[in-house]
Design an enzyme around this catalytic site. Structure first.
Site, PDB file in Angstrom:
ATOM      1  N   GLU A 110      -8.104   7.479   6.877  1.00  0.00           N
ATOM      2  CA  GLU A 110      -8.300   8.937   6.820  1.00  0.00           C
ATOM      3  C   GLU A 110      -9.090   9.329   5.566  1.00  0.00           C
ATOM      4  OE1 GLU A 110      -4.109   9.806   7.441  1.00  0.00           O
ATOM      5  OE2 GLU A 110      -4.635  10.922   9.257  1.00  0.00           O
TER       6      GLU A 110
ATOM      7  N   GLU B  47      -0.300   4.629  12.762  1.00  0.00           N
ATOM      8  CA  GLU B  47       0.909   5.434  12.515  1.00  0.00           C
ATOM      9  C   GLU B  47       1.886   5.425  13.681  1.00  0.00           C
ATOM     10  OE1 GLU B  47      -2.129   6.221  11.595  1.00  0.00           O
ATOM     11  OE2 GLU B  47      -2.138   7.298   9.688  1.00  0.00           O
TER      12      GLU B  47
ATOM     13  N   ALA C 239      -0.479   5.551   3.892  1.00  0.00           N
ATOM     14  CA  ALA C 239       0.535   6.237   3.093  1.00  0.00           C
ATOM     15  C   ALA C 239       1.605   5.233   2.697  1.00  0.00           C
ATOM     16  CB  ALA C 239       1.151   7.356   3.923  1.00  0.00           C
TER      17      ALA C 239
ATOM     18  N   GLY D 260      -3.520   6.512   6.394  1.00  0.00           N
ATOM     19  CA  GLY D 260      -4.080   7.368   5.353  1.00  0.00           C
ATOM     20  C   GLY D 260      -5.281   6.737   4.662  1.00  0.00           C
TER      21      GLY D 260
HETATM   22  N1  3HC Z   1       3.670   1.436   2.491  1.00  0.00           N
HETATM   23  C1  3HC Z   1       4.527   0.773   1.680  1.00  0.00           C
HETATM   24  N2  3HC Z   1       4.551  -0.562   1.568  1.00  0.00           N
HETATM   25  C2  3HC Z   1       3.652  -1.255   2.282  1.00  0.00           C
HETATM   26  C3  3HC Z   1       2.730  -0.628   3.140  1.00  0.00           C
HETATM   27  C4  3HC Z   1       2.753   0.780   3.231  1.00  0.00           C
HETATM   28  N3  3HC Z   1       1.883   1.467   3.999  1.00  0.00           N
HETATM   29  N4  3HC Z   1       1.962  -1.578   3.716  1.00  0.00           N
HETATM   30  C5  3HC Z   1       2.406  -2.748   3.242  1.00  0.00           C
HETATM   31  N5  3HC Z   1       3.409  -2.567   2.379  1.00  0.00           N
HETATM   32  C6  3HC Z   1       4.133  -3.584   1.604  1.00  0.00           C
HETATM   33  C7  3HC Z   1       4.973  -4.479   2.472  1.00  0.00           C
HETATM   34  O1  3HC Z   1       6.247  -3.916   2.686  1.00  0.00           O
HETATM   35  C8  3HC Z   1       5.027  -5.747   1.649  1.00  0.00           C
HETATM   36  O2  3HC Z   1       5.979  -5.531   0.629  1.00  0.00           O
HETATM   37  P1  3HC Z   1       6.890  -6.730   0.100  1.00  0.00           P
HETATM   38  O3  3HC Z   1       5.949  -7.750  -0.420  1.00  0.00           O
HETATM   39  O4  3HC Z   1       7.762  -6.094  -0.911  1.00  0.00           O
HETATM   40  O5  3HC Z   1       7.644  -7.217   1.302  1.00  0.00           O
HETATM   41  C9  3HC Z   1       3.657  -5.794   0.997  1.00  0.00           C
HETATM   42  O6  3HC Z   1       3.155  -4.455   1.045  1.00  0.00           O
HETATM   43  C10 3HC Z   1       2.671  -6.700   1.690  1.00  0.00           C
HETATM   44  O7  3HC Z   1       2.638  -6.367   3.065  1.00  0.00           O
HETATM   45  P2  3HC Z   1       2.564  -7.458   4.203  1.00  0.00           P
HETATM   46  O8  3HC Z   1       3.506  -8.560   3.908  1.00  0.00           O
HETATM   47  O9  3HC Z   1       2.686  -6.750   5.486  1.00  0.00           O
HETATM   48  O10 3HC Z   1       1.072  -8.003   3.988  1.00  0.00           O
HETATM   49  P3  3HC Z   1       0.028  -8.471   5.071  1.00  0.00           P
HETATM   50  O11 3HC Z   1      -1.151  -8.884   4.306  1.00  0.00           O
HETATM   51  O12 3HC Z   1       0.653  -9.408   6.028  1.00  0.00           O
HETATM   52  O13 3HC Z   1      -0.346  -7.168   5.920  1.00  0.00           O
HETATM   53  C11 3HC Z   1      -0.984  -4.866   6.240  1.00  0.00           C
HETATM   54  C12 3HC Z   1      -1.003  -6.099   5.305  1.00  0.00           C
HETATM   55  C13 3HC Z   1      -1.782  -5.153   7.514  1.00  0.00           C
HETATM   56  C14 3HC Z   1      -1.617  -3.737   5.497  1.00  0.00           C
HETATM   57  C15 3HC Z   1       0.462  -4.535   6.650  1.00  0.00           C
HETATM   58  O14 3HC Z   1       1.263  -4.490   5.498  1.00  0.00           O
HETATM   59  C16 3HC Z   1       0.612  -3.232   7.361  1.00  0.00           C
HETATM   60  O15 3HC Z   1       0.404  -3.164   8.555  1.00  0.00           O
HETATM   61  N6  3HC Z   1       1.012  -2.182   6.623  1.00  0.00           N
HETATM   62  C17 3HC Z   1       1.300  -0.898   7.188  1.00  0.00           C
HETATM   63  C18 3HC Z   1       0.042  -0.148   7.526  1.00  0.00           C
HETATM   64  C19 3HC Z   1       0.373   1.206   8.081  1.00  0.00           C
HETATM   65  O16 3HC Z   1       1.199   1.381   8.934  1.00  0.00           O
HETATM   66  N7  3HC Z   1      -0.330   2.223   7.569  1.00  0.00           N
HETATM   67  C20 3HC Z   1      -0.106   3.563   7.979  1.00  0.00           C
HETATM   68  C21 3HC Z   1       0.939   4.161   7.128  1.00  0.00           C
HETATM   69  S1  3HC Z   1       1.408   5.770   7.679  1.00  0.00           S
HETATM   70  C22 3HC Z   1       0.190   6.786   7.144  1.00  0.00           C
HETATM   71  O17 3HC Z   1      -0.759   6.345   6.581  1.00  0.00           O
HETATM   72  C23 3HC Z   1       0.411   8.223   7.403  1.00  0.00           C
HETATM   73  C24 3HC Z   1      -0.789   9.028   7.124  1.00  0.00           C
HETATM   74  O18 3HC Z   1      -1.441   9.275   8.310  1.00  0.00           O
HETATM   75  C25 3HC Z   1      -0.423  10.322   6.488  1.00  0.00           C
END
Ligand code: 3HC
Length: 705
Positions: free
Chosen positions: A106, A126, A65, A103
């Site tokens: 998912e 998450e 997400a 997500g």
């Molecule tokens: N939402 C919004 N922005 C995100 C994002 C997300 N889920 N994941 C990454 N980004 C953004 C980062 O903020 C960054 O932005 P910036 O360049 O402006 O600073 C850009 O994308 C690149 O991210 P990274 O620098 O972290 O890139 P990496 O290649 O090092 O890592 C990654 C990639 C492993 C995907 C890492 O970004 C990460 O762990 N992201 C979060 C993943 C996450 O937590 N997903 C679950 C979200 S909650 C959810 O899905 C709820 C659902 O169950 C309903």
């Protein structure tokens, strides 16, 4: 000009290919779910389409997400994309590369089949941002791989490499790294006519595992009790997986939604989201030219084979980078290399490293005795004895031999980077590379910018940190730099509170209850009470107004230097690291209080917490006032990775904003300024923020660095 759609639908060879194209990581931002729904509808309506593939453009499948949308009102779609996927009349194959997280996974779980390339990673992380999988992940994953394995993944939030995910049953097939799209289309054609469709929500066979082992949920709760204290999300994750085993699918989804909603705006979720973005911000260099490309570091050198030098060398070897360790004395060099071998051997014995890994890493560390031997290295990190003359001598020698453009870094923890830069003809290439002990373990790595350090050098030094798995943060050169400088008042106050009647065990308990893994006095026993002793003596000699700390000084003089001497702030039984409160310490404290005529009183837990943390908030504001940090949130990142500050509290500044508020912080500091004098003088920036009712975490530096 209209914007490119975030989801595309194309038909190729009878297969509808749904491509999510929302850079940088295909998060499920505005329009993505809608685009997926629309595409599935198109595929089902088109008689030429036999099956569909869901794939990500660019570097990833779907990273989850859009975290930026959390905590804000979001439109509810008339149909849920997960239902649309798993109710599709035609089969859907998720084709995964890069990351399928949250997500993202998912959506893959709602698809009928899942393929991945070997380098892909999947997971439901998450919990790491204080929520739980809210798109059916807690209900579908247990049905696919069993509740126990699902719970482990969801509660840890770890990223699972594709081959392991295949073994677990999350992935059906691993396909050629270079031909995901082709392989997915071929696979989709091969299963296009197969019925019934394998819909994860309909599977129940693995859920029976919970009947065979009904205690698994309670056991999990117990096993995380210490790590997850003060947090709700890990427990809600367990509750959801448990619900998957006791409730029908649709009811389980309702439970998941309800618990997700409880978490979304919780303090812990806000703090963890803040930490996530702060960690990404800290990597950015303001005003850096867009095309700035730091040089790739392929070879490294460390000058000095002491504990720090050895730890730094191990950090490079741990990430496969060859590193030379230079020490002019053969004896010291041999000793240093032996220490490195011993450290690796301990890891092997503990099971955190395999013998094969150790055998791969050790040969990457090459001991050398002459400066000429390191001349061609891309980066050199000086880690010699902390004395100005010794360091100056090393830098003069480095200047003479190192190839042009090499990064010349110093691991000094206190000496002004400009002094080392000043003895070279290339001060623009000189910066600090401040590691925290033990260097191969601690994540934080401060890059210290000298007055003449170039942006290229800063970027290069930051990249070096990232290459060896560190969180790199930039600090301006000043006494203690940013991390230790902002932490120093905390240390002073913890000692001074003792003189007024607090005890080490009380202070430690407050901080452990707050969320630190160990109390500050227990930490001091671990690192050694003698660490600050010489510095304090030096400062006292130089500055007649310096507030001495007689309690720790006396303990050191009594030979109580911490765990290594069997006693410090606590006493220790032989061979045991459990701290026991000690009457001797109490009497030293009482003697000091009496001698100095300090009135005794009791402390509340709240006062202890505030006294320690607000002293540091004030210093952090002074740091920003002087332009020694790029942003307030960088300081928070340093506290999270350098000092064990609980992540679910965001960091020092975030905590002060959320729990005290800037106006109250100022009131409190002014009160202590009156009572304790100069050391509590509020910073001008702090006053400014409080007067405007602003937030510390958003404070901007007053000067450029
Ligand atoms: N939402 C919004 N922005 C995100 C994002 C997300 N889920 N994941 C990454 N980004 C953004 C980062 O903020 C960054 O932005 P910036 O360049 O402006 O600073 C850009 O994308 C690149 O991210 P990274 O620098 O972290 O890139 P990496 O290649 O090092 O890592 C990654 C990639 C492993 C995907 C890492 O970004 C990460 O762990 N992201 C979060 C993943 C996450 O937590 N997903 C679950 C979200 S909650 C959810 O899905 C709820 C659902 O169950 C309903």
């Amino acid at each position: 000009m209209s914007e490119a759609p975030v989801v595309r639908f194309e038909v190729e060879d009878g297969i509808g290919v749904i491509t999510v194209d929302n850079p940088p990581v295909n998060a499920l931002g505005p329009g993505v779910r809608e685009g997926i729904i629309e595409s599935v509808d198109k595929g089902n309506a088109d008689p030429n389409v036999k099956a569909m593939v869901l794939i990500g453009a660019g570097r990833s499948f779907i990273a989850g997400a859009d975290i930026r949308q959390f905590g804000k009102p979001r439109p509810t779609l008339p149909r849920n994309s997960h239902d649309v996927l798993d109710q599709s009349a035609k089969p859907i194959v998720a084709a995964i590369h890069g990351f399928a997280l949250g997500g993202g996974l998912e959506h893959a779980l709602s698809s009928h089949y899942r393929l991945a390339v070997p380098s892909a990673k999947v997971g439901l992380p998450e919990v790491l941002i204080g929520v739980l999988p809210g798109g059916g992940g807690t209900q579908r994953l247990p049905r696919l791989i069993g509740p126990k394995a699902a719970m482990e993944l969801i509660v840890s939030g770890r990223h699972v490499p594709a081959p392991e995910a295949k073994t677990l049953g999350i992935i059906d097939e691993i396909v050629d790294e270079k031909d995901l799209r082709g392989a997915a289309i071929r696979f989709a054609k091969s299963i296009a006519a197969k019925r019934p469709l394998p819909v994860v929500r309909n599977r129940t066979e693995r859920l029976a595992e919970a009947k065979a082992d009904p205690g698994m949920f309670e056991a999990m709760r117990k096993s995380i009790a210490r790590r997850a204290r003060n947090q709700k999300a890990p427990y809600h994750c367990i509750a959801c997986v448990e619900a998957a085993t006791t409730q029908p699918f649709d009811d389980g989804i309702q439970t998941e939604r309800r618990l997700f909603a409880e978490l979304e705006n919780s303090e812990e979720a806000r703090a963890l989201r803040y930490a996530f973005f702060a960690e990404r911000e800290v990597a950015k260099i303001p005003n850096a030219p867009k095309d700035l490309k730091p040089p790739k570091v392929k070879t490294a050198a460390v000058v000095g084979a002491g504990t720090m030098g050895g730890g730094i060398a191990m950090s490079f070897a741990d990430f496969g980078i060859p590193v030379k360790v230079l020490e002019v004395s053969r004896e010291v060099l041999d000793k240093g290399m032996q220490r490195v071998r011993d450290n690796y051997a301990v890891s092997v014995k503990r099971g955190s490293l395999t013998q094969a890994e150790m055998d791969k890493r050790l040969p990457l560390i090459q001991p050398v005795e002459r400066y000429e031997d390191i001349a061609d290295c891309d980066v050199v990190i000086e880690a010699v004895f902390e004395r100005v003359d010794v360091k100056k001598d090393v830098f003069a020698k480095l200047d003479a031999v190192m190839k042009p453009g090499a990064l010349l870094l110093t691991n000094s923890s206190a000496i002004d980077t400009d002094i080392m830069g000043g003895v070279t003809k290339r001060p623009q290439d000189v910066a600090g590379a401040h590691f925290f002990a033990p260097a191969n373990v601690m994540k934080l790595y401060e890059v210290v910018k000298g007055t003449k350090t170039s942006i290229e050098t800063i970027a290069g030094a930051m990249q070096v940190g990232r290459d060896i798995g560190k969180i790199s943060a930039v600090a301006g050169t000043c006494d203690g730099f940013v991390a230790n400088r902002s932490r120093a008042p905390f240390t002073t106050e913890m000692m001074l509170m003792l003189e007024e009647g607090a005890l080490p065990e009380q202070v430690d308990k407050v901080m452990v209850d707050f969320g630190y893994p160990m109390g500050p006095f227990a930490v001091s026993d671990l690192s050694g009470l003698d660490i600050g002793y010489d510095t304090r003596k030096r400062r006292a000699a130089a500055d007649p107004n310096y507030r001495k700390l007689p309690v720790p000084d006396r303990l050191v003089e009594m030979g109580r230097k911490g765990q290594k001497t069997g006693a410090g702030w606590y006493r220790y039984e032989k061979g045991d690291r459990t701290p026991h409160p000690d009457e001797v310490v109490k009497s030293v404290i009482a003697d000091v209080a009496k001698e100095f005529g300090i009135p005794q009183r009791t402390f509340t837990d709240e006062e202890i917490l505030r006294r320690l943390l607000l002293a540091s908030v004030n210093e952090a504001c002074k740091i920003l006032e002087e332009g020694k940090a790029y942003r307030a949130s960088d300081i928070d990142v340093m506290w999270l990775h350098g000092f064990g500050f609980p992540r679910y509290r965001g960091g020092l500044m975030f905590w002060a904003d959320m729990n005290v508020g800037s106006k109250e912080v100022l009131r409190q500091i002014e009160e202590w300024h009156q009572r304790y004098g100069e050391r509590w003088k509020p910073s001008a920036l702090l006053k400014e923020i409080a007067t405007a009712g602003g937030a510390f975490r958003e404070a901007k530096p007053k000067k450029p660095m």
